[in-house]
Design a protein around this motif. Structure first.
Motif, PDB file in Angstrom:
ATOM      1  N   THR A   1      49.702  34.104  56.406  1.00 56.81           N
ATOM      2  CA  THR A   1      48.346  34.668  56.219  1.00 56.81           C
ATOM      3  C   THR A   1      48.229  35.585  54.998  1.00 56.81           C
ATOM      4  OG1 THR A   1      48.479  36.766  57.475  1.00 56.81           O
ATOM      5  CG2 THR A   1      48.078  34.744  58.767  1.00 56.81           C
ATOM      6  N   GLU A   2      49.250  35.653  54.171  1.00 58.34           N
ATOM      7  CA  GLU A   2      49.218  36.581  53.037  1.00 58.34           C
ATOM      8  C   GLU A   2      48.141  36.198  52.012  1.00 58.34           C
ATOM      9  OE1 GLU A   2      52.943  38.300  50.761  1.00 58.34           O
ATOM     10  OE2 GLU A   2      52.442  36.306  49.997  1.00 58.34           O
ATOM     11  N   THR A   3      47.468  37.210  51.465  1.00 59.42           N
ATOM     12  CA  THR A   3      46.508  36.993  50.377  1.00 59.42           C
ATOM     13  C   THR A   3      46.846  37.940  49.222  1.00 59.42           C
ATOM     14  OG1 THR A   3      44.982  38.712  51.105  1.00 59.42           O
ATOM     15  CG2 THR A   3      44.672  36.505  52.061  1.00 59.42           C
ATOM     16  N   GLU A   4      46.068  37.802  48.149  1.00 59.76           N
ATOM     17  CA  GLU A   4      46.273  38.672  46.992  1.00 59.76           C
ATOM     18  C   GLU A   4      46.161  40.152  47.358  1.00 59.76           C
ATOM     19  OE1 GLU A   4      43.729  37.923  43.457  1.00 59.76           O
ATOM     20  OE2 GLU A   4      45.134  36.262  43.107  1.00 59.76           O
TER      21      GLU A   4
ATOM     22  N   GLN B   1      56.438  31.781  42.878  1.00 63.36           N
ATOM     23  CA  GLN B   1      56.542  32.181  41.489  1.00 63.36           C
ATOM     24  C   GLN B   1      55.214  32.755  40.988  1.00 63.36           C
ATOM     25  OE1 GLN B   1      59.733  32.164  40.584  1.00 63.36           O
ATOM     26  NE2 GLN B   1      58.908  33.511  38.991  1.00 63.36           N
ATOM     27  N   GLN B   2      54.109  32.123  41.419  1.00 69.21           N
ATOM     28  CA  GLN B   2      52.788  32.660  41.039  1.00 69.21           C
ATOM     29  C   GLN B   2      52.627  34.085  41.561  1.00 69.21           C
ATOM     30  OE1 GLN B   2      49.956  29.863  42.635  1.00 69.21           O
ATOM     31  NE2 GLN B   2      50.631  28.247  41.220  1.00 69.21           N
ATOM     32  N   LYS B   3      53.067  34.294  42.804  1.00 69.92           N
ATOM     33  CA  LYS B   3      52.928  35.627  43.402  1.00 69.92           C
ATOM     34  C   LYS B   3      53.797  36.641  42.654  1.00 69.92           C
ATOM     35  CE  LYS B   3      51.496  34.017  47.946  1.00 69.92           C
ATOM     36  NZ  LYS B   3      51.798  33.791  49.375  1.00 69.92           N
ATOM     37  N   ILE B   4      54.993  36.206  42.288  1.00 68.88           N
ATOM     38  CA  ILE B   4      55.893  37.100  41.546  1.00 68.88           C
ATOM     39  C   ILE B   4      55.281  37.447  40.189  1.00 68.88           C
ATOM     40  CG2 ILE B   4      58.144  37.220  40.377  1.00 68.88           C
ATOM     41  CD1 ILE B   4      59.266  35.547  42.761  1.00 68.88           C
ATOM     42  N   ASN B   5      54.741  36.433  39.518  1.00 68.18           N
ATOM     43  CA  ASN B   5      54.101  36.683  38.221  1.00 68.18           C
ATOM     44  C   ASN B   5      52.922  37.630  38.363  1.00 68.18           C
ATOM     45  OD1 ASN B   5      55.943  34.933  37.160  1.00 68.18           O
ATOM     46  ND2 ASN B   5      54.542  33.186  37.040  1.00 68.18           N
ATOM     47  N   TYR B   6      52.153  37.410  39.404  1.00 70.19           N
ATOM     48  CA  TYR B   6      50.977  38.258  39.664  1.00 70.19           C
ATOM     49  C   TYR B   6      51.398  39.712  39.781  1.00 70.19           C
ATOM     50  CZ  TYR B   6      46.920  40.144  42.193  1.00 70.19           C
ATOM     51  OH  TYR B   6      45.851  40.897  42.581  1.00 70.19           O
TER      52      TYR B   6
ATOM     53  N   GLY C   1      57.244  53.454  35.906  1.00 71.98           N
ATOM     54  CA  GLY C   1      58.098  54.291  36.745  1.00 71.98           C
ATOM     55  C   GLY C   1      58.435  53.671  38.089  1.00 71.98           C
ATOM     56  N   ILE C   2      58.020  52.430  38.294  1.00 73.83           N
ATOM     57  CA  ILE C   2      58.353  51.750  39.547  1.00 73.83           C
ATOM     58  C   ILE C   2      59.078  50.461  39.208  1.00 73.83           C
ATOM     59  CG2 ILE C   2      57.410  50.573  41.572  1.00 73.83           C
ATOM     60  CD1 ILE C   2      55.024  52.613  41.333  1.00 73.83           C
ATOM     61  N   LYS C   3      60.238  50.311  39.783  1.00 71.61           N
ATOM     62  CA  LYS C   3      61.052  49.143  39.472  1.00 71.61           C
ATOM     63  C   LYS C   3      60.875  48.087  40.547  1.00 71.61           C
ATOM     64  CE  LYS C   3      65.401  49.146  37.100  1.00 71.61           C
ATOM     65  NZ  LYS C   3      66.768  49.687  37.047  1.00 71.61           N
ATOM     66  N   LEU C   4      60.507  46.881  40.128  1.00 70.85           N
ATOM     67  CA  LEU C   4      60.391  45.786  41.092  1.00 70.85           C
ATOM     68  C   LEU C   4      61.524  44.803  40.859  1.00 70.85           C
ATOM     69  CD1 LEU C   4      56.585  44.830  40.760  1.00 70.85           C
ATOM     70  CD2 LEU C   4      57.616  46.479  42.306  1.00 70.85           C
ATOM     71  N   SER C   5      62.199  44.407  41.933  1.00 75.08           N
ATOM     72  CA  SER C   5      63.139  43.306  41.755  1.00 75.08           C
ATOM     73  C   SER C   5      62.849  42.240  42.804  1.00 75.08           C
ATOM     74  CB  SER C   5      64.580  43.795  41.830  1.00 75.08           C
ATOM     75  OG  SER C   5      64.838  44.322  43.099  1.00 75.08           O
ATOM     76  N   PHE C   6      62.837  40.997  42.332  1.00 74.09           N
ATOM     77  CA  PHE C   6      62.454  39.885  43.207  1.00 74.09           C
ATOM     78  C   PHE C   6      63.641  38.990  43.496  1.00 74.09           C
ATOM     79  CE2 PHE C   6      58.635  41.121  40.930  1.00 74.09           C
ATOM     80  CZ  PHE C   6      57.681  41.131  41.926  1.00 74.09           C
TER      81      PHE C   6
END
Lengths: 224, 615
Positions: free
Chosen positions: B412-415, B469-474, B482-487
């Protein structure tokens, strides 16, 4: 109270890195309930400082660490307690008190002796030794930080000694470590090969000891 | 063998200490006086395998409390493997340096789906045929256990048998039985073992498929073989074996500390969580036992840190007095207490300060989803306010670094939910910067959701690689300073999903991927997606059938024959509640939720902490 310990790392523990050896000692100190001093702060650790790094793959007869105690205790007892809990292959040989202001091992130690167990005809190996001592310069490709640059080992080689040992010869080489010229054991291996010792003739390599060299005289770190 | 290793082999490999054995507290039993010889094989490198608690338990259990022997073996790193193959050195155990073929049982720990190719590689390095049907009476029995064995089917071509559930009682019983049936031909031996509770012998089941590719039936081929395999449960964890004298590795391993298993199981009921479903019910250890175990382990290892492990340690009913007591007793020697990933809601200032007194660890919290709506869907019962309170408390008491775990690709995830993660991180940073003299470090580790067998989401489709991949790019485009994201790598997650809900037809894919060169698939430097794509094409298997296809409730699932104690009706009900955004509370706090494990296994939730009161 600050103490300096001399310990040995046997052939079975030759693949420990310096960090592994440090952890082994720290954990032995805890198991033996030695009254070590801790550093201040949120992440306290034992006030233990290891001497020069024993390269992975080598065993060592006389290695050193310094330790600060929070409470004094008889040093023979400290040695015996540690030896009871250390794994086979690691052994504390001697412990001495040192001055609180004595320079650290890393600063004081400036010489090491490496032993090479070599199987070769006596004449050949003894010629090689003489050749090394006779040479004015012994360039070897550096294995240290300046990789790819030639390094002249000659002025860092202080002394050679060749002794028979079970159908082989034990060649001991005393070399400079740290400043000004740091000679690595693998550079010595390269040198020996350069001089005509086939690599399969070298059966074992170990570090015999670490020394403080002052005016061409060698002192044990326990003396200083 | 040992001499050759030390002289000729180990000087040529990286981290040779992985392969020497001889650590402190190693147990070397008299080979000739021991009954059944088993080797515990971990399909990853030494430093990963030695961090695993289950292995520590089984090692001590078999060696200290039985006359059987259990030695250890790990996957050699590729440089070592290459030299072993060149020099003809078979895979050996670290205790006796014997080749694996000297053992009667080789037991693989299945912790991670993608260790599959390492298992084949280890069998091959040991000179054991990788397919079970190729093995003869001369070969060891190849056994699998661990969480991944709850859906054993993708591995069934390679294993002779699996052990499902807790091993403390099951493994000694199995080894006793192996000794009794020792002289029978292999097939009869397996038939006898298949009759033990918790044991699954894949070759004794026949599987048929419908024309649409779905499973049609799975039946035992012999009347004495059970139709369903029930997992094993240790009813009383407090009296269950736990090692006081774990092996102390020389090298720094991933979890290099003493470990207490404060409880097993978790019934918070997060709907994505495999472990939370299959290890029910919650069974705790008493404070008295844990304090004694801590003393013994620290005394026998000299570790400087002790970790309180479980699926949700902050839910242990005695966590406050335990932490306080450990710090009081061992803090003066510089021993720190480590709490793994903390539950956001149960976190308290008090406990944070107790831990921090001695050693500051990075604070790790797992909100899992970015909006309240989605957290309700997955039943992660954490509110934004609870999270911010926890974060504020932490930064107030001096933490400078915080790590948060999230998942993307949830049902059910959305943007809006992706934005929710980013907003939440920004707010955490804002709170932190308010209390800290210098900017705080906020890191987010973002995993791709993989639906798992035996969970309420077992029917849900997994996002395709493209969608993830689209979600990661988004999110990458919108990340803040100052916030580090790692996927996580979405291709790795895809393959995890393939095996997590796969059936026995995937054996061919695993085999071919290994033949193509796949090993250490969980290590990014060795992960080659193309080996798997090629294997899938060669086997003629459409991976989307397993990964992105929604399942109907009527479908016979490949793992339905494994009885985890949780009823399928409960899982279905939970899945439906998820889609309606309704939460289910922990049965310790509210009424029984009807998952089914207690009545079906005649066990009870077992709480032992001081505040547990009547329990």
């Amino acid at each position: 109270m600050r103490i300096r310990a001399e310990y040995s790392i046997g052939p079975e523990l030759r693949f420990l890195s310096n960090l592994d050896t440090m952890h082994m000692m720290e954990r032995a100190l805890r198991r033996a309930k030695i009254p070590f001093a801790l550093t201040e702060g949120f992440n306290p650790h034992i006030r233990l400082s290891m001497g020069t790094v024993l390269p992975v793959g080598l065993w060592g007869k006389k290695e050193y660490f310094d330790l600060e105690l929070a409470q004094a205790m008889p040093l023979d007892e400290l040695r015996d307690k540690l030896n009871q809990v250390l794994p086979a292959g690691a052994r504390i040989e001697q412990v001495r008190p040192i001055d609180d202001n004595a320079p650290s091992l890393m600063k004081a130690v400036n010489c090491a002796a490496y032993g090479f167990l070599i199987r070769m005809p006596e004449e050949d190996i003894s010629n090689i030794c003489q050749n090394i001592l006779k040479s004015d310069s012994l360039p070897v490709r550096s294995r240290g930080k300046k990789k790819g640059v030639d390094k002249d080992l000659r002025r860092g080689i202080y002394k050679l000694d060749l002794q028979p040992s079970d159908e082989c010869f034990c060649l001991m080489i005393w070399v400079g470590t740290g400043e000004p010229l740091n000679i690595r054991y693998d550079e010595l291996l390269d040198l020996l090969q350069q001089q005509g010792v086939p690599s399969e003739a070298i059966l074992d390599v170990f570090r015999e000891g670490n020394y403080i060299r002052v005016n061409e005289r060698l002192y044990s770190p326990l003396e200083g | 063998m040992k001499d050759k290793l030390f002289r000729e082999i180990l000087p040529r490999v990286s981290k040779p200490i992985r392969y020497t054995g001889n650590e402190l507290n190693i147990i070397k039993k008299d080979w000739d006086k021991s009954r059944v010889k088993m080797v515990f094989a971990f399909p990853d490198v030494y430093e990963v395998g030695m961090s695993h608690i289950g292995g520590r338990i089984l090692y001590g259990l078999i060696n200290e409390t039985t006359d059987h022997v259990l030695e250890r073996c790990f996957a050699p790193w590729p440089d070592m493997e290459k030299i072993m193959r060149e020099e003809g050195i078979p895979l050996y155990s670290l205790e006796s340096y014997r080749p694996l073929t000297d053992f009667e049982v080789v037991g693989f720990s299945l912790q991670y789906e993608l260790s599959a190719t390492n298992i084949l590689n280890m069998l091959d390095l040991a000179g054991i045929p990788v397919f079970s049907h190729q093995r003869t009476d001369e070969h060891p029995l190849i056994l699998g256990g661990g969480p991944v064995a709850f859906n054993p089917e993708p591995f069934s071509d390679f294993f002779d048998l699996f052990m499902i559930g807790d091993g403390e009682e099951a493994l000694p019983e199995l080894l006793d039985e192996v000794e009794r049936v020792r002289n029978l031909p292999r097939k009869e031996k397996l038939l006898r073992l298949a009759q033990m509770e918790g044991i699954y012998v894949p070759s004794l089941y026949k599987v048929t498929y419908n024309s649409d590719g779905c499973l049609s039936s799975m039946e035992p081929v012999h009347p004495d073989v059970p139709g369903r395999v029930r997992k094993r449960i240790v009813a009383d964890l407090d009296t269950a074996y736990y090692p006081d004298k774990p092996i102390l590795p020389y090298m720094t391993v991933v979890h290099d500390r003493a470990v207490l298993e404060v409880m097993r199981g978790c019934q918070r009921g997060c709907r994505f969580c495999h472990a939370g479903m299959v290890y029910r019910p919650v069974r705790e250890r008493s404070l008295e036992t844990l304090r004694r175990q801590a003393r013994a382990q620290l005394g026998n290892t000299g570790y400087e840190e002790i970790s309180l492990a479980s699926l949700s340690t902050l839910d242990y009913t005695g966590v406050h007095p335990l932490v306080k007591g450990l710090v009081e007793e061992h803090g003066a020697q510089g021993v720190g207490v480590a709490l793994p990933s903390l539950r956001v809601d149960a976190f308290s200032i008090d406990l944070a300060n107790e831990v921090q007194k001695v050693r500051k660890t990075t604070l790790t919290l797992a909100p899992e989803a970015g909006t309240q709506r989605l957290r309700d869907v997955i039943n992660k019962n954490v509110s934004e306010q609870q999270l911010f309170e926890a974060v504020e408390a932490a930064f107030k008491s001096g933490w400078l670094s915080i790590k948060l775990y999230f998942m993307i690709g949830l049902p059910t995830e959305t943007e809006e939910d992706l934005d929710g993660i980013l907003n939440l991180l920004q707010e955490v940073k804002r709170i932190g910067d308010q209390y800290s003299p210098r900017p705080v470090e906020v890191r987010a580790s973002i995993a791709c959701f993989v639906p798992k067998a035996h969970t309420p989401f077992q029917w849900q489709p997994q996002d395709s690689i493209e969608v993830l991949q689209q979600k990661i790019n988004y999110m990458t485009r919108r990340r803040r300073k100052g916030i580090k994201l790692s996927f996580h790598d979405s291709r790795v997650s895809y393959l995890e999903g393939l095996i997590a809900r796969g059936d026995r037809r995937l054996g061919q894919v695993i085999y071919k991927a290994w033949q193509n060169g796949a090993v250490f698939d969980g290590w990014s430097e060795y992960f080659h997606f193309e080996y798997w794509q090629k294997a899938l094409a060669e086997a003629g298997i459409d991976p989307d059938f397993y990964v992105t296809r929604p399942r109907s409730y009527e479908e016979l699932l490949p793992w339905d024959f494994i009885d985890s104690g949780i009823s399928k009706a409960f899982l279905r009900h939970e899945n439906e509640k998820a889609l309606r955004g309704e939460t289910t509370l922990d049965c310790r706090l509210e009424d029984c939720t009807g998952c089914g494990v207690c009545p079906s296994f005649e066990v009870e939730v077992d709480l032992r902490g001081e505040i547990a009161g009547a329990h």
